[in-house]
Design a protein around this motif. Structure first.
Motif, PDB file in Angstrom:
ATOM      1  N   LYS A 112      32.199  71.832  57.060  1.00  0.00           N
ATOM      2  CA  LYS A 112      32.516  70.420  56.908  1.00  0.00           C
ATOM      3  C   LYS A 112      33.983  70.087  56.581  1.00  0.00           C
ATOM      4  O   LYS A 112      34.811  69.191  56.985  1.00  0.00           O
TER       5      LYS A 112
ATOM      6  N   LYS B 199      36.868  71.421  59.083  1.00  0.00           N
ATOM      7  CA  LYS B 199      36.899  71.366  60.353  1.00  0.00           C
ATOM      8  C   LYS B 199      38.227  70.662  60.882  1.00  0.00           C
ATOM      9  O   LYS B 199      38.990  71.104  61.738  1.00  0.00           O
ATOM     10  N   GLU B 200      38.517  69.351  60.399  1.00  0.00           N
ATOM     11  CA  GLU B 200      39.871  68.974  60.729  1.00  0.00           C
ATOM     12  C   GLU B 200      41.114  69.214  60.602  1.00  0.00           C
ATOM     13  O   GLU B 200      41.746  69.279  61.044  1.00  0.00           O
ATOM     14  N   ILE B 201      41.222  70.107  59.176  1.00  0.00           N
ATOM     15  CA  ILE B 201      42.250  70.648  58.971  1.00  0.00           C
ATOM     16  C   ILE B 201      42.694  71.867  59.758  1.00  0.00           C
ATOM     17  O   ILE B 201      43.928  71.956  60.283  1.00  0.00           O
TER      18      ILE B 201
ATOM     19  N   ALA C  70      41.531  72.467  63.076  1.00  0.00           N
ATOM     20  CA  ALA C  70      41.719  71.880  64.297  1.00  0.00           C
ATOM     21  C   ALA C  70      42.801  71.380  64.555  1.00  0.00           C
ATOM     22  O   ALA C  70      43.553  71.661  65.496  1.00  0.00           O
ATOM     23  N   GLU C  71      43.578  70.486  63.501  1.00  0.00           N
ATOM     24  CA  GLU C  71      44.910  70.092  63.523  1.00  0.00           C
ATOM     25  C   GLU C  71      45.997  71.184  63.711  1.00  0.00           C
ATOM     26  O   GLU C  71      46.932  71.184  64.327  1.00  0.00           O
TER      27      GLU C  71
ATOM     28  N   THR D  53      35.714  74.932  65.698  1.00  0.00           N
ATOM     29  CA  THR D  53      35.147  74.081  64.340  1.00  0.00           C
ATOM     30  C   THR D  53      33.801  73.556  64.379  1.00  0.00           C
ATOM     31  O   THR D  53      33.465  72.958  63.395  1.00  0.00           O
ATOM     32  N   GLU D  54      33.180  73.707  65.442  1.00  0.00           N
ATOM     33  CA  GLU D  54      31.730  72.972  65.763  1.00  0.00           C
ATOM     34  C   GLU D  54      30.549  74.075  65.562  1.00  0.00           C
ATOM     35  O   GLU D  54      30.019  73.848  64.291  1.00  0.00           O
TER      36      GLU D  54
ATOM     37  N   THR E 257      38.869  70.854  49.894  1.00  0.00           N
ATOM     38  CA  THR E 257      39.812  70.400  51.136  1.00  0.00           C
ATOM     39  C   THR E 257      41.087  70.740  50.532  1.00  0.00           C
ATOM     40  O   THR E 257      41.980  71.079  51.586  1.00  0.00           O
TER      41      THR E 257
END
Length: 350
Positions: free
Chosen positions: A76, A79-81, A83-84, A95-96, A209
């Motif tokens: 969790k 994921k965003e880091i 993917a970007e 990422t899923e 993070t």
């Protein structure tokens, strides 16, 4: 040295040095552990910087060669880091959820990707307008579900050359598939993981993070630099090929010009030759017709009078046949010309 100090300070502020509890450690991480404080292992940031530089250099080389690098981070916090960063580099990512066989059974996964792309195309071009509302809703949900899992690898036509993972303990299936296929592996390794399982281990905190962001961004910058160098090399190659083509074109033009010059000289030479052969003097011409030196002369009279003796035959030199002082057809002693022999005119007083 200043850059290393700056990076060291950034890693320290991001909490990259914090490991897991001592009771959860993996003994193979001992070379990367600096100390223990309050029951928590502290990672040696000097080892982190060494591993980070080695991984960055290897990833840059792979990107420069034009190969793909897959990023895997289903935690969790990451994921965003990830993917970007992957979208910025146009690299595949997951990422899923890691589907079993995503690498070892890539052809089957590729079929699912093609199905997802076909549904998306049908929704865009209006083909779905003719079906019922229920069917359209079912296909839309199916597409969204597949896109959530497979959206990051939709543009990946073959297995990647390298795999970057955050927390190899969490991504053990992806690591096993990569090792089975011989794919180069890069990973952030915490104190509870085995660093010998990956080719390039970066000892770092894989739960925070900020720690994940600073490591991922550092590697992303190296990969982007490799891609830029690849694009620049392509431009240079295209410029060189264009210059070579222009140089060859100029050479061909010069060859054609030389051929034209040779042809012109040949035609002019042929004209002179024709003038020499066809320019045999008419009967009664002076000392010979227009022509060359000792080449064969043309027919005609010679001498100073019609049929009379002369010093050269028409269109020829002094000894050439068909004209000259001793040649047949004209001359002081030649038959048909002037001289003391039969067929000639009166002897010329010298």
């Amino acid at each position: 040295m200043e850059d290393n100090k700056t990076l060291h300070q950034q890693l320290l502020e991001a909490g990259v040095h914090f490991g897991h509890l001592k009771k959860k450690w993996n003994p193979k991480m001992l070379p990367y552990i600096f100390a223990e404080k309050n029951g928590i292992h502290i990672i040696d940031l000097n080892k982190t910087i060494e591993g980070l530089d080695e991984a960055a250099a290897a990833l840059k080389s792979i990107a420069k060669s034009g190969k793909k690098i897959m990023f895997v981070a289903t935690k969790k916090q990451a994921k965003e880091i990830v993917a970007e960063a992957s979208q910025k580099m146009n690299m595949p990512y997951v990422t899923e959820r890691w589907l079993g066989g995503m690498l070892t059974n890539f052809q089957t996964i590729r079929k699912s990707v093609k199905k997802m792309l076909s549904i998306e195309k049908m929704l865009q071009d209006g083909t779905m307008d003719s079906v019922t509302k229920k069917e359209r809703l079912t296909l839309t949900r199916s597409k969204e579900k597949m896109e959530k899992v497979l959206g990051g690898i939709s543009q990946m036509g073959r297995t990647p050359a390298a795999l970057f993972m955050v927390d190899i303990s969490h991504e053990h299936i992806a690591l096993a598939e990569a090792k089975r296929l011989g794919i180069t592996t890069f990973a952030m390794v915490d104190t509870n993981s085995d660093p010998t399982k990956v080719d390039f281990a970066i000892p770092a905190n894989d739960d925070a993070t900020k720690s994940i962001a600073i490591i991922t961004n550092y590697l992303t910058a190296a990969i982007l630099e490799g891609l830029q160098e690849r694009a620049q090399n392509k431009e240079n190659e295209e410029d060189n090929s264009a210059n070579d083509e222009g140089y060859e074109g100029r050479n061909r033009g010069l060859e054609i010009t030389e051929d034209d010059d040779k042809g012109g000289r040949g035609r002019r030479g042929a004209g002179r030759g024709a003038g020499a052969n066809a320019g045999g003097g008419a009967p009664g011409a002076g000392r010979g017709g227009a022509g060359g030196g000792r080449g064969p002369g043309g027919p005609g009279g010679a001498g100073r009078a019609p049929g009379g003796p002369g010093r050269g035959g028409p269109g020829a030199g002094s000894r050439g046949p068909g004209g000259g002082s001793r040649g047949p057809g004209g001359g002081s002693r030649g038959p048909g010309g002037g001289g003391t022999r039969p067929g000639g005119g009166a002897p010329v007083k010298r």
